[in-house]
Design a protein around this motif. Sequence first.
Motif, PDB file in Angstrom:
ATOM      1  N   PRO A 187       0.829   5.697  -1.363  1.00 22.67           N
ATOM      2  CA  PRO A 187       0.065   6.787  -1.983  1.00 22.67           C
ATOM      3  C   PRO A 187       0.468   6.980  -3.436  1.00 22.67           C
ATOM      4  O   PRO A 187       1.632   6.802  -3.795  1.00 22.67           O
ATOM      5  CB  PRO A 187       0.451   8.002  -1.127  1.00 22.67           C
ATOM      6  CG  PRO A 187       1.813   7.678  -0.621  1.00 22.67           C
ATOM      7  CD  PRO A 187       1.836   6.188  -0.395  1.00 22.67           C
ATOM      8  N   GLU A 188      -0.480   7.337  -4.279  1.00 22.13           N
ATOM      9  CA  GLU A 188      -0.147   7.637  -5.666  1.00 22.13           C
ATOM     10  C   GLU A 188       0.665   8.924  -5.769  1.00 22.13           C
ATOM     11  O   GLU A 188       1.540   9.054  -6.628  1.00 22.13           O
ATOM     12  CB  GLU A 188      -1.418   7.752  -6.509  1.00 22.13           C
ATOM     13  CG  GLU A 188      -2.170   6.440  -6.675  1.00 22.13           C
ATOM     14  CD  GLU A 188      -3.351   6.590  -7.604  1.00 22.13           C
ATOM     15  OE1 GLU A 188      -3.563   7.700  -8.152  1.00 22.13           O
ATOM     16  OE2 GLU A 188      -4.081   5.596  -7.791  1.00 22.13           O
ATOM     17  N   LEU A 189       0.371   9.880  -4.879  1.00 19.55           N
ATOM     18  CA  LEU A 189       1.065  11.164  -4.878  1.00 19.55           C
ATOM     19  C   LEU A 189       1.445  11.532  -3.457  1.00 19.55           C
ATOM     20  O   LEU A 189       0.621  11.472  -2.537  1.00 19.55           O
ATOM     21  CB  LEU A 189       0.177  12.269  -5.469  1.00 19.55           C
ATOM     22  CG  LEU A 189       0.721  13.700  -5.386  1.00 19.55           C
ATOM     23  CD1 LEU A 189       1.981  13.847  -6.240  1.00 19.55           C
ATOM     24  CD2 LEU A 189      -0.336  14.707  -5.816  1.00 19.55           C
ATOM     25  N   GLN A 223       0.853  -1.184   0.000  1.00 18.83           N
ATOM     26  CA  GLN A 223       0.000   0.000   0.000  1.00 18.83           C
ATOM     27  C   GLN A 223       0.890   1.236   0.000  1.00 18.83           C
ATOM     28  O   GLN A 223       1.789   1.365   0.835  1.00 18.83           O
ATOM     29  CB  GLN A 223      -0.919  -0.007   1.226  1.00 18.83           C
ATOM     30  CG  GLN A 223      -1.895  -1.160   1.239  1.00 18.83           C
ATOM     31  CD  GLN A 223      -2.806  -1.134   2.451  1.00 18.83           C
ATOM     32  OE1 GLN A 223      -2.874  -0.151   3.175  1.00 18.83           O
ATOM     33  NE2 GLN A 223      -3.511  -2.221   2.684  1.00 18.83           N
ATOM     34  N   ARG A 227       4.195  -0.509  -6.816  1.00 17.48           N
ATOM     35  CA  ARG A 227       3.340   0.667  -6.947  1.00 17.48           C
ATOM     36  C   ARG A 227       4.205   1.840  -7.401  1.00 17.48           C
ATOM     37  O   ARG A 227       5.353   1.983  -7.000  1.00 17.48           O
ATOM     38  CB  ARG A 227       2.667   1.017  -5.614  1.00 17.48           C
ATOM     39  CG  ARG A 227       1.760  -0.065  -5.065  1.00 17.48           C
ATOM     40  CD  ARG A 227       0.477  -0.184  -5.864  1.00 17.48           C
ATOM     41  NE  ARG A 227      -0.416  -1.174  -5.282  1.00 17.48           N
ATOM     42  CZ  ARG A 227      -0.411  -2.467  -5.589  1.00 17.48           C
ATOM     43  NH1 ARG A 227       0.463  -2.917  -6.494  1.00 17.48           N
ATOM     44  NH2 ARG A 227      -1.257  -3.301  -5.026  1.00 17.48           N
ATOM     45  N   GLU A 228       3.634   2.701  -8.219  1.00 18.91           N
ATOM     46  CA  GLU A 228       4.318   3.922  -8.644  1.00 18.91           C
ATOM     47  C   GLU A 228       3.900   5.054  -7.714  1.00 18.91           C
ATOM     48  O   GLU A 228       2.711   5.292  -7.509  1.00 18.91           O
ATOM     49  CB  GLU A 228       3.948   4.268 -10.088  1.00 18.91           C
ATOM     50  CG  GLU A 228       4.686   5.466 -10.647  1.00 18.91           C
ATOM     51  CD  GLU A 228       6.108   5.161 -11.056  1.00 18.91           C
ATOM     52  OE1 GLU A 228       6.940   6.101 -11.038  1.00 18.91           O
ATOM     53  OE2 GLU A 228       6.394   3.998 -11.411  1.00 18.91           O
ATOM     54  N   VAL A 229       4.881   5.742  -7.139  1.00 23.67           N
ATOM     55  CA  VAL A 229       4.623   6.859  -6.238  1.00 23.67           C
ATOM     56  C   VAL A 229       5.227   8.127  -6.830  1.00 23.67           C
ATOM     57  O   VAL A 229       6.435   8.168  -7.111  1.00 23.67           O
ATOM     58  CB  VAL A 229       5.200   6.613  -4.833  1.00 23.67           C
ATOM     59  CG1 VAL A 229       4.957   7.822  -3.933  1.00 23.67           C
ATOM     60  CG2 VAL A 229       4.582   5.366  -4.213  1.00 23.67           C
ATOM     61  N   ARG A 230       4.393   9.138  -7.028  1.00 26.96           N
ATOM     62  CA  ARG A 230       4.885  10.419  -7.521  1.00 26.96           C
ATOM     63  C   ARG A 230       5.196  11.329  -6.330  1.00 26.96           C
ATOM     64  O   ARG A 230       4.403  11.439  -5.398  1.00 26.96           O
ATOM     65  CB  ARG A 230       3.864  11.080  -8.448  1.00 26.96           C
ATOM     66  CG  ARG A 230       3.659  10.329  -9.761  1.00 26.96           C
ATOM     67  CD  ARG A 230       2.714  11.068 -10.696  1.00 26.96           C
ATOM     68  NE  ARG A 230       1.364  11.094 -10.152  1.00 26.96           N
ATOM     69  CZ  ARG A 230       0.651  12.206  -9.957  1.00 26.96           C
ATOM     70  NH1 ARG A 230       1.181  13.403 -10.214  1.00 26.96           N
ATOM     71  NH2 ARG A 230      -0.574  12.131  -9.487  1.00 26.96           N
ATOM     72  N   SER A 287      10.094  10.785  -7.781  1.00 29.19           N
ATOM     73  CA  SER A 287       9.051   9.831  -8.154  1.00 29.19           C
ATOM     74  C   SER A 287       9.699   8.519  -8.578  1.00 29.19           C
ATOM     75  O   SER A 287      10.744   8.514  -9.247  1.00 29.19           O
ATOM     76  CB  SER A 287       8.213  10.386  -9.295  1.00 29.19           C
ATOM     77  OG  SER A 287       7.589  11.607  -8.908  1.00 29.19           O
TER      78      SER A 287
END
Length: 257
Positions: free
Chosen positions: A59-61, A57, A135-138, A116
């Motif tokens: 955050p995306e951003l 888990q 997951r990709e996190v910016r 990122s």
Amino acid sequence: MLRRRDLFLLPLMLSPLARAEDVVGWRRSAFEARGMPELLAALGLGTPQPSKDVSLQAPELSEDGSVVPLSLGCALPGLRRLLLCLEKNPAALAAIFEPGPAVEPAFATRVKMQQSSPVHALAVMADGRVLSATREVRVTLSGCLSAGDLEAERPGQPSVIRVQAAPDGATVRALMKHPMESGQRKDEAGRIIPAWHIQQVVARVNGEPVLTAQWGPSISRNPFLQFGLKGAKSGDRVALAWADNRGAQRSDEVTVA
């Protein structure tokens, strides 16, 4: 002659949770690896295979890269260790968790991200498989270059440990006081500020080790750690100890209410 650091690590050497490579050299080559291929080679691991049984888990951003909350876990039996990896950080490996039978194989912590990046959770299984979730996190603001108040957070202050009991066990949440200097910042004279971070973490229940972990400088300032205990009951003593790369140590204990 035993060094001060060796005295702390001696209980780990005697513990079934630890092996020789876990306590000799702090897996230096792995924590200094640049990029995922170099990291996998340093640990002698094969190519990770995506698996729905590995959870991550993130955050995306994240507007502040200095405190990015992440959670990882594995739902399969036969887990040896969980790795948390930040692919584009100066060092790809952030943390290694090795849970014993009394610990749920799921952890939450906070990391510093320079930019990122893909974030990986790797589950190393007893049969040699390496399973993964990504997951990709910016990141808006770099966290590795953020300033910290070293004087206010000098190690030695007590860790804050909270244990929340449940019918089948307990959840442990801990906040450790440490600056976790990344080794990426420069002082006013343009000199690199040396890395200063927790390397070893050990959790014990009633004096017996149940979890060992190794951390790199990508863990956030004042590190947070959350994990679940199986079968914890009222009166059990839960202790958390750490040692950093400058020889500082701390151990704190609470009792399950």
